[in-house]
Design a protein around this motif. Structure first.
Motif, PDB file in Angstrom:
ATOM      1  N   GLU A  21       0.834  -1.192   0.000  1.00 21.29           N
ATOM      2  CA  GLU A  21       0.000   0.000   0.000  1.00 21.29           C
ATOM      3  C   GLU A  21       0.877   1.253   0.000  1.00 21.29           C
ATOM      4  OE1 GLU A  21      -3.853   1.382   2.494  1.00 21.29           O
ATOM      5  OE2 GLU A  21      -2.057   0.973   3.657  1.00 21.29           O
ATOM      6  N   ASP A  42      -2.008  -5.957  -5.445  1.00 25.23           N
ATOM      7  CA  ASP A  42      -3.100  -6.471  -4.646  1.00 25.23           C
ATOM      8  C   ASP A  42      -3.123  -7.993  -4.646  1.00 25.23           C
ATOM      9  OD1 ASP A  42      -5.074  -3.738  -5.662  1.00 25.23           O
ATOM     10  OD2 ASP A  42      -4.356  -4.121  -3.631  1.00 25.23           O
ATOM     11  N   GLU A  43      -2.389  -8.619  -5.568  1.00 28.85           N
ATOM     12  CA  GLU A  43      -2.340 -10.072  -5.616  1.00 28.85           C
ATOM     13  C   GLU A  43      -1.330 -10.581  -4.602  1.00 28.85           C
ATOM     14  OE1 GLU A  43      -1.747 -11.909  -9.350  1.00 28.85           O
ATOM     15  OE2 GLU A  43      -3.679 -11.287 -10.135  1.00 28.85           O
ATOM     16  N   GLY A  83      -4.338 -15.010  -4.481  1.00 28.90           N
ATOM     17  CA  GLY A  83      -5.461 -14.316  -3.876  1.00 28.90           C
ATOM     18  C   GLY A  83      -5.346 -12.828  -4.137  1.00 28.90           C
ATOM     19  N   ARG A  84      -6.401 -12.107  -3.821  1.00 26.61           N
ATOM     20  CA  ARG A  84      -6.408 -10.661  -4.032  1.00 26.61           C
ATOM     21  C   ARG A  84      -6.904 -10.017  -2.745  1.00 26.61           C
ATOM     22  NH1 ARG A  84      -6.037  -7.743  -8.520  1.00 26.61           N
ATOM     23  NH2 ARG A  84      -6.312  -9.569  -9.830  1.00 26.61           N
ATOM     24  N   LEU A  85      -6.172  -9.003  -2.287  1.00 30.89           N
ATOM     25  CA  LEU A  85      -6.596  -8.261  -1.102  1.00 30.89           C
ATOM     26  C   LEU A  85      -7.771  -7.366  -1.459  1.00 30.89           C
ATOM     27  CD1 LEU A  85      -3.197  -7.091   0.461  1.00 30.89           C
ATOM     28  CD2 LEU A  85      -4.751  -8.818   1.333  1.00 30.89           C
ATOM     29  N   THR A  86      -8.837  -7.493  -0.718  1.00 32.52           N
ATOM     30  CA  THR A  86      -9.998  -6.640  -0.954  1.00 32.52           C
ATOM     31  C   THR A  86     -10.090  -5.533   0.073  1.00 32.52           C
ATOM     32  OG1 THR A  86     -11.414  -8.091   0.346  1.00 32.52           O
ATOM     33  CG2 THR A  86     -11.311  -8.499  -2.032  1.00 32.52           C
ATOM     34  N   ASN A  87      -9.459  -5.731   1.234  1.00 37.15           N
ATOM     35  CA  ASN A  87      -9.537  -4.723   2.290  1.00 37.15           C
ATOM     36  C   ASN A  87      -8.208  -4.687   3.025  1.00 37.15           C
ATOM     37  OD1 ASN A  87     -10.108  -3.086   4.449  1.00 37.15           O
ATOM     38  ND2 ASN A  87     -11.841  -4.281   5.194  1.00 37.15           N
ATOM     39  N   ARG A  88      -7.521  -3.572   2.916  1.00 35.74           N
ATOM     40  CA  ARG A  88      -6.232  -3.405   3.589  1.00 35.74           C
ATOM     41  C   ARG A  88      -6.380  -2.822   4.994  1.00 35.74           C
ATOM     42  NH1 ARG A  88      -1.823  -3.785   0.278  1.00 35.74           N
ATOM     43  NH2 ARG A  88      -2.291  -3.935  -1.921  1.00 35.74           N
TER      44      ARG A  88
END
Length: 170
Positions: A71, A79-80, A93-98
């Motif tokens: 970030e 994001d992966e 996977g993919r981060l949806t919420n940091r």
């Protein structure tokens, strides 16, 4: 004569202590075996605590590198991530919420925390294990010195026994 001196000097010994000079060879061997077993168990526990500490440090590193680190770099394609399914199997996977991470607090319970609070949680775990490791190292050193003393008394008794046997046969 030395046995009498050690018996009289043990009068001030703390309760629960044993004068090793009064023990027979089989008793000394049993004590040696017990101390060796305890030392092996404590050493194994020490290794497991170190491994747990390393896992907690890895959690902090994962949060820093995978959540807050990418970030801060501002790269949109980061994001992966790789999500571990087992110790050797990962999926993309993919981060949806940091803003939130799930923290394993033990026995299958997970708590949602901010990355900062998760890092703080794991840092406290590492510090707690540090204190436990210091205490365990003291205990291991004590057991090691006890084992050395028992082995020395055992060696002396065996040498004295060999000398007595040689004198008796002559």
């Amino acid at each position: 004569m030395s046995a009498q001196n050690s018996d009289s000097s043990s009068g001030g010994a703390p309760p629960g202590t044993v004068n090793l000079a009064t023990l027979s060879l089989p008793q000394l061997r049993a004590l040696q075996t017990r101390l060796t077993s305890e030392l092996e168990h404590l050493t194994t526990s020490h290794s497991k605590l170190r491994a747990a500490q390393a896992k907690f440090r890895d959690c902090v590193r994962s949060i820093n590198d995978g959540v807050t680190g990418s970030e801060a770099k501002g790269t949109a394609g980061c994001d992966e991530i790789l999500v571990p399914l087992t110790s050797s199997l990962y999926v993309k996977g993919r981060l949806t919420n940091r803003e939130k991470v799930l923290v394993d607090v033990g026995t299958g319970y997970y708590v949602e925390k901010t990355p900062e609070k998760a890092i703080s949680f794991y840092d406290e775990k590492v510090k707690g294990l540090d204190a436990n490791l210091v205490e365990l190292e003291k205990i291991v050193q004590g057991k090691n010195s006890q084992l050395r003393v028992v082995e020395e008394v055992l060696r002396q008794k065996m040498l004295a026994g060999e000398g007595a046997e040689a004198g008796a046969s002559a």
